[in-house]
Design an enzyme around this catalytic site. Structure first.
Site, PDB file in Angstrom:
ATOM      1  N   PHE A   1       0.834  -1.199   0.000  1.00 10.40           N
ATOM      2  CA  PHE A   1       0.000   0.000   0.000  1.00 10.40           C
ATOM      3  C   PHE A   1       0.875   1.257   0.000  1.00 10.40           C
ATOM      4  O   PHE A   1       0.645   2.207  -0.756  1.00 10.40           O
ATOM      5  CB  PHE A   1      -0.928  -0.004   1.221  1.00 10.40           C
TER       6      PHE A   1
ATOM      7  N   TYR B   1       4.047   1.472  -0.852  1.00 10.26           N
ATOM      8  CA  TYR B   1       4.831   1.543  -2.101  1.00 10.26           C
ATOM      9  C   TYR B   1       3.978   2.161  -3.211  1.00 10.26           C
ATOM     10  O   TYR B   1       4.430   3.060  -3.934  1.00 10.26           O
ATOM     11  CB  TYR B   1       5.306   0.144  -2.510  1.00 10.26           C
TER      12      TYR B   1
ATOM     13  N   SER C   1      40.611  23.293 -24.900  1.00 13.05           N
ATOM     14  CA  SER C   1      41.133  23.257 -23.545  1.00 13.05           C
ATOM     15  C   SER C   1      41.094  24.671 -22.966  1.00 13.05           C
ATOM     16  O   SER C   1      40.825  25.639 -23.690  1.00 13.05           O
ATOM     17  CB  SER C   1      42.570  22.738 -23.548  1.00 13.05           C
TER      18      SER C   1
ATOM     19  N   LYS D   1      36.682  22.533 -11.038  1.00 19.28           N
ATOM     20  CA  LYS D   1      37.128  21.902 -12.286  1.00 19.28           C
ATOM     21  C   LYS D   1      37.192  20.406 -11.984  1.00 19.28           C
ATOM     22  O   LYS D   1      38.152  19.914 -11.398  1.00 19.28           O
ATOM     23  CB  LYS D   1      38.497  22.413 -12.734  1.00 19.28           C
TER      24      LYS D   1
ATOM     25  N   ARG E   1      34.137  13.798 -25.066  1.00 20.02           N
ATOM     26  CA  ARG E   1      34.960  14.859 -25.634  1.00 20.02           C
ATOM     27  C   ARG E   1      35.906  14.312 -26.699  1.00 20.02           C
ATOM     28  O   ARG E   1      36.145  14.937 -27.716  1.00 20.02           O
ATOM     29  CB  ARG E   1      35.773  15.544 -24.530  1.00 20.02           C
TER      30      ARG E   1
ATOM     31  N   GLU F   1      30.680  17.003 -16.790  1.00 21.33           N
ATOM     32  CA  GLU F   1      31.727  16.045 -16.449  1.00 21.33           C
ATOM     33  C   GLU F   1      31.114  14.807 -15.810  1.00 21.33           C
ATOM     34  O   GLU F   1      30.325  14.900 -14.855  1.00 21.33           O
ATOM     35  CB  GLU F   1      32.717  16.684 -15.473  1.00 21.33           C
TER      36      GLU F   1
ATOM     37  N   LYS G   1      44.748  26.081 -11.323  1.00 18.23           N
ATOM     38  CA  LYS G   1      45.267  24.795 -10.855  1.00 18.23           C
ATOM     39  C   LYS G   1      45.894  24.972  -9.481  1.00 18.23           C
ATOM     40  O   LYS G   1      46.598  25.952  -9.219  1.00 18.23           O
ATOM     41  CB  LYS G   1      46.326  24.260 -11.831  1.00 18.23           C
TER      42      LYS G   1
ATOM     43  N   CYS H   1      67.913  -3.273 -23.279  1.00 18.78           N
ATOM     44  CA  CYS H   1      68.502  -4.610 -23.284  1.00 18.78           C
ATOM     45  C   CYS H   1      68.603  -5.060 -24.736  1.00 18.78           C
ATOM     46  O   CYS H   1      67.635  -4.973 -25.487  1.00 18.78           O
ATOM     47  CB  CYS H   1      67.637  -5.586 -22.488  1.00 18.78           C
TER      48      CYS H   1
END
Length: 659
Positions: free
Chosen positions: A36, A38, A83, A107, A128, A162, A300, A409
């Site tokens: 009921f 729900y 960018s 960011k 992107r 994002e 940044k 090597c």
């Protein structure tokens, strides 16, 4: 607008509550609310969706099916995704803004996605990519945790945002992976792989979230020349937008400091801030450079740098022959984790830093993730370049490629160069050894633990060394050894496939084993001519098989390997081989089988073959969606190859009915 925000908030609550109730009811056979209650909440959600014209991701009123695709199609962006110019200087950020008003936001560090809605529904989602061309991931976007599948706005709407995975979800996913080398390195890598999955069920399980940061187009809406109005519009449509603050020259430095305080506990990965002019037309009037738009700039965070002492240089051979220098130093805390090693990359960088044992060096994390040496404060320049490979003892030489010096090597038989063959040997379709990732194999080979396949079965000789290796411990060691012991019982086709014979896949190995009735000696004596007569083998595969066992060294190694394993003999009931002579192709998501491999195993046990591509010899393509535009469906239709659902396949070829 405030009423709409309240409605959206309530819709999110209802979706979460109803989803949890359904999960507990169907998956755990328990109830957290009555039928009921729900139904009452469900009806409330339906009414709110009708009122707002929006449907949120995960709403029980709409079901998004899981779908697997063969590949992600590519699509060019209408306008290039540039960018941003960058700065780490707060005063430069203030100077850039001048007397204008701006929006300062996180960011976020994930995967940039372009979303397009038409007539109120999600039309497509594109990554992107390289800025010019991205991958279409629409089906995956539909199972992101927090995007609206339907919105109120009926005109064309294009936005950028994002896709991210929170640190909390990242830790939960990694905690279920015991093998240290198999764990994901950071949330961004996990998110990138999750968004670009070919099966969106995997995407759904990763809790990917989407935060809008830019509105590209919204037909017929006046935003009064304000970026903030655009954000408010997107919120009103049901999107989560990146958190932002309105700033000017007077408060921008204080705002940056506020973000800096929050980054320590912020659950969404972020590698800085973005500042954009609130005045849309002014920003557009500035145009752009060849690389950057002029209406926005990225800030940044300054890298955290700490001093430590260089203890040694570890020389790490790789499959390409490169021997990479790795700096080992006294452990330090950087960006919340303990680090004690950093790649020096090549001889040129090693010499430029003038590294020496005991030198005082400074270390930082590039993008707050990858440890790097910033500066050598001592510059004793006393590191000796090895003249031999630490794995095979072969001659090592410095070569210059494009003016960059690296150590190589020169031994073509160096064990480190065989990493791909060892990786195949331990893979799931071969010996299936848990705990031996490619990265772990490289470490063991570099330390001389493994030279031939049989050495893998004696790694217990190096228990102490392995338990004390970085990223290992008693638990990881035990899991590794248990996996090795479990793999000793192996089916012959998997053992043959594990040898890495050119052109011999698991399917071909099964065909050859079956033809020779699992007689190893008869298989080793087989000639190319004899093998080429087997249906589906041919001259090229036959020659590769004969050449492998004509080599004395290969036979010696195979004999040694046979001493370590027990061949599981598969009893074949000829009366059950009802699919003998038939070749099938399986694609798309399945309903009655747990995976494609499960269906493939059933077909092969019944004598049939499973191919990866449709041809004129294909009996049928098994695909539950015959309306799909996948390449396999198109090929089947071109060749008049029947496309059958699982149920149709079972009824026609296995003469069984599904209840």
């Amino acid at each position: 607008m405030e009423d709409n925000k309240q409605a959206l908030h309530r819709m999110k609550e209802l979706v979460e509550t109803l989803r949890e109730a359904s999960k507990v009811y169907y998956a755990q056979d328990q109830e957290i609310m009555s039928n009921f209650e729900y139904d009452k909440l469900y009806d409330e959600l339906v009414a709110l969706e009708k009122e707002t014209g929006m449907v949120l991701t995960g709403s029980p009123t709409i079901t998004v099916g899981y779908e697997a695709v063969d590949e992600l199609p590519k699509e060019a962006h209408e306008t290039p995704m540039l960018s941003l110019g960058k700065t780490k200087d707060r005063e430069e950020l203030k100077s850039w803004l001048g007397d204008k008003e701006g929006l300062l936001s996180w960011k976020l560090d994930g995967l940039t996605i372009v979303m397009t809605y038409q007539n109120g529904a999600l039309l497509k989602a594109v990554t992107r990519g390289n800025g010019e061309v991205g991958e279409v991931i629409t089906n995956n976007a539909k199972v992101f945790k927090n995007i609206p599948l339907r919105i109120k706005h009926q005109g064309e709407l294009i936005l950028r945002g994002e896709a991210v995975i929170t640190y909390d979800d990242f830790e939960k996913i990694n905690s279920n992976i015991e093998d240290v080398d198999a764990k994901y390195k950071n949330p961004r890598n996990l998110c990138s792989g999750s968004v670009r999955q070919l099966n969106n069920q995997i995407t759904a399980e990763r809790n990917v979230r989407f935060f809008a940061f830019s509105l590209v187009k919204a037909d017929g809406v006046d935003f009064e020349n304000s970026r903030e109005k655009q954000f408010e519009f997107l919120v009103n449509q049901g999107f989560d937008v990146v958190e932002y603050m309105k700033v000017n020259a007077e408060n921008i430095v204080t705002a940056v400091e506020a973000y800096e305080q929050r980054i320590q506990t912020f659950d969404v990965p972020s590698d800085g801030l973005v500042l954009i002019y609130n005045d849309i037309e002014y920003g557009r009037s500035l145009g752009r450079t060849a690389k950057f738009p002029r209406d926005s700039i990225a800030f940044k965070w300054a890298d955290e740098i700490k001093e430590t002492i260089l203890k040694e240089i570890e020389w790490s051979p790789s499959r390409t022959g490169l021997i990479n220098p790795v700096a080992i130093f006294d452990p330090i805390e950087l960006e919340g984790t303990t680090v004690s090693r950093a790649s020096v990359h090549n001889i040129s960088i090693l010499k430029a830093l003038k590294l020496g044992i005991g030198d005082k060096i400074t270390v930082y994390k590039a993008n707050m993730i990858i440890p790097q040496i910033a500066e050598n404060l001592t510059a004793s320049d006393n590191i000796e370049i090895p003249q031999v490979c630490p794995v095979c003892g072969g001659v090592a030489e410095v070569r210059a490629v494009n003016e960059v010096q690296s150590l190589y090597c020169t031994n073509p038989e160096c064990d480190a160069k065989k990493i791909k063959s060892f990786t195949l040997f331990v893979s799931r379709d071969a010996m299936s050894i848990d705990g031996l990732s490619e990265a772990t194999l490289e470490k063991f080979i570099a330390k001389g633990f493994i030279h031939q396949y049989q050495d893998i079965f004696h790694l217990d000789r190096y228990q102490s060394e392995i338990e004390n290796m970085e990223g290992f411990g008693k638990r990881s060691y035990k899991k590794l050894i248990d996996g090795v012991e479990k793999s000793r019982n192996v089916e012959l086709p998997k053992l043959i496939y594990s040898l890495g014979i050119a052109n011999i896949g698991l399917a071909n190995a099964k065909v050859i084993c079956k033809y020779y009735k699992y007689d190893i000696d008869a298989m080793r004596r087989a000639t190319a001519e004899e093998l080429s007569e087997i249906d589906g083998i041919g001259e090229v595969i036959g020659k590769a098989f004969e050449d492998y066992f004509a080599n004395e060294g290969n036979n010696i190694n195979f004999d040694n390997l046979l001493q370590e394993v027990h061949i599981i003999k598969e009893e074949i009931d000829e009366s059950e081989q009802i699919l003998d002579g038939f070749t099938f192709v399986v694609t798309g998501s399945l309903e009655h089988f747990g995976s494609r491999n499960e269906l493939k195993d059933l077909i092969e046990k019944k004598g049939g073959k499973v191919s990866g591509s449709v041809s004129s010899k294909t009996a049928c393509l098994i695909n539950n969606d015959n309306t799909s535009n996948s390449s396999k469906n198109k090929k089947a239709k071109e060749l008049n190859v029947p496309i059958l659902t699982e149920e149709q396949f079972i009824e026609k070829y296995l003469q069984e009915k599904l209840s």
